[in-house]
Design an enzyme around this catalytic site. Structure first.
Site, PDB file in Angstrom:
ATOM      1  N   GLN A  71       0.814  -1.017  -0.118  1.00 26.03           N
ATOM      2  CA  GLN A  71       0.033   0.069  -0.164  1.00 26.03           C
ATOM      3  C   GLN A  71       0.749   1.336   0.118  1.00 26.03           C
ATOM      4  O   GLN A  71       2.075   1.121   0.393  1.00 26.03           O
ATOM      5  CB  GLN A  71      -0.897   0.078   1.284  1.00 26.03           C
ATOM      6  N   HIS A  72       0.102   2.533  -0.356  1.00 27.65           N
ATOM      7  CA  HIS A  72       0.822   3.829  -0.115  1.00 27.65           C
ATOM      8  C   HIS A  72       1.574   4.271  -1.206  1.00 27.65           C
ATOM      9  O   HIS A  72       1.823   5.378  -1.500  1.00 27.65           O
ATOM     10  CB  HIS A  72       1.542   4.041   1.077  1.00 27.65           C
ATOM     11  N   ASP A 224      -2.587  -5.055   0.196  1.00 27.41           N
ATOM     12  CA  ASP A 224      -1.923  -6.486   0.619  1.00 27.41           C
ATOM     13  C   ASP A 224      -2.904  -6.856   2.149  1.00 27.41           C
ATOM     14  O   ASP A 224      -3.140  -8.137   2.222  1.00 27.41           O
ATOM     15  CB  ASP A 224      -0.608  -6.150   1.051  1.00 27.41           C
TER      16      ASP A 224
END
Length: 460
Positions: A71-72, A224
């Site tokens: 992520q991110h 995830d």
């Protein structure tokens, strides 16, 4: 037999599982590594995915594919679809000051929590975009679209080149800082705040069971942690503690969580519900560091730790080895407290490393319960869950038994389950059998947490 594929584009590697769509049984699998570092050319993800797909026997006989991803991460594309600069990953902390500035710009943590359910930290995409605007304005000017790692990889695997064809899902979008999972809407004003007035295109947000047609059907993909929850078959009351590169404590919840202090991120899950989550930067790497210091392998580290008493004879390790995300201390370092001649043993140091890592995760668990998250059971997954010491010490720190599911690639498995859902047309994901679990129990040791709480603020 209908086959589906789940792809896990993680920080360190790409894993591919080819599964029976009806049962979830893994038929074939493959993997390939990613380069080290906190920024990466996204082409490396595509290359690794290609290698892992070949190792898994290809996708020619697969009905649907979904991608789960870290992520991110910030992936910037120009108007032609070319990558503007290497992607900044979630664990790149150069955006720490940018995050603090963004929090102040909107009026503090409470304003962000109310707006999108999370408060920007260095990991969050919005903070990375602010860093880009301030430090590389020429790259910010070229950016015509912003997406996340699994968005980009899905787009590339589909053979697309038009930035208008980039898609995402609500679980991953909820970690950007400019998407509100409760309303399922982007906050373009916050994107513009991050980029100092610039407003690049954002991926279309697909529903959990929505699909993209083509030569091969693609599911929406997932972040995830949402993928792992789907792979585990987690439901309300299940708390997942994942010990990998990062440490994660999250729970499936029917209602959104908005934490004014920013400890709990109000993410979405992969089914239309929510996944309130606490993330630490330091998890399995704490065990790696301890093993390196003691010049032992992980099995010997476990044996040493289990030979020491609870509380490590007064030795406390604060595990902020690479800074920390929760609590928000990006520039902190680790520390060892209570060291005396009498407790200076390899066994005590080994146990202090395990207890310190688990105390940081127990703090995350406490934050979730503070916000009304119920805890029916704790599922312990990730590479750290293969440590006997972690499994046996965790119940004493968490104060309740833990269940360790059979080791598996749960992110890739969750992505495969979503792919099966996408090609089924069903209103709910397929009812794959949950994994077998092994239960660990032990007497609670509240003194360990109390001692940790006394010293964790003494490090910077």
């Amino acid at each position: 037999m209908t086959l589906v594929a789940g792809i896990d584009c993680s920080t360190q590697s790409c894993k591919v599982l080819i599964c029976d769509a009806g049962t979830g049984a893994v038929i074939r699998q493959g993997r390939a590594t990613h380069p080290d570092g906190t920024e990466i050319d996204p082409a490396a993800w595509e290359s690794a995915a290609g290698q892992a797909i070949v190792a898994a026997g290809g996708l020619d006989d697969v009905a649907a594919v979904s991608v789960g991803g870290q992520q991110h991460g910030m992936v910037c594309l120009d108007s032609t679809g070319a990558v503007v600069r290497p992607a900044l990953l979630w664990n790149d902390v150069r955006s720490a000051q940018a995050a603090r500035d963004l929090v102040d710009d909107l009026g503090g943590p409470q304003a962000w929590a109310h707006a999108v359910g999370l408060v920007p930290l260095a990991a969050v995409t919005a903070a990375k975009l602010r860093w880009l605007a301030d430090h590389e304005p020429h790259h910010a000017d070229r950016t015509a679209a912003v997406c996340l790692p699994h968005d980009w990889l899905t787009w590339r695997l589909r053979g697309e080149s038009d930035i208008a064809a980039v898609t995402t899902d609500r679980s991953d979008a909820s970690g950007t800082g400019y998407f509100d999972a409760e309303t399922d809407r982007y906050r373009v004003d916050l994107l513009e705040l991050a980029l100092r007035g610039r407003s690049p295109a954002l991926p279309r947000v697909l529903g959990p069971s929505e699909s993209l047609s083509g030569a091969t059907l693609f599911g929406a993909g997932l972040g995830d942690n949402a993928a792992a929850a789907l792979g585990l078959g987690a439901g309300e009351g299940d708390v997942i503690v994942s010990i990998g590169t990062s440490g994660v404590v999250c729970a499936v919840a029917a209602d959104p969580v908005r934490d004014d202090r920013g400890f709990v991120a109000g993410f979405a899950d992969g089914t239309g519900r929510y996944l309130p989550l606490v993330c630490t930067l330091n998890a399995a790497r704490v065990l790696d560091a301890a093993a390196t210091m003691l010049r032992v392998d992980h099995d010997d580290l476990s044996s040493l730790a289990l030979s020491a008493p609870p509380g490590s004879a007064g030795l406390v390790l604060v595990p902020y080895l690479e800074g920390e995300r929760t609590p928000n201390r990006p520039n902190a370092s680790g520390a060892l407290h209570g060291l005396r001649v009498s407790n200076s043993t390899p066994a005590n140091l080994a146990r202090a490393a395990v207890e310190g890592m688990l105390c940081a995760l127990a703090e995350g668990l406490a934050q979730l319960t503070t916000h009304g998250v119920s805890v029916r059971r704790i599922l312990l997954i990730g590479g750290g869950a293969q440590s006997r010491a972690v499994c046996e010490i965790a119940p004493t720190v968490f104060g309740m038994p833990v269940l360790v599911p059979t080791a598996a690639e749960y992110v890739a498995l969750g992505a495969a389950r979503q792919a099966a859902w996408a090609c089924s047309g069903s209103p709910a994901p397929p009812a794959w059998s949950p994994p077998a679990t092994l239960e660990y129990a032990g007497d609670a040791a509240p003194g360990v947490l109390q001692r940790y709480a006394q010293v964790q603020d003494l490090t910077e």
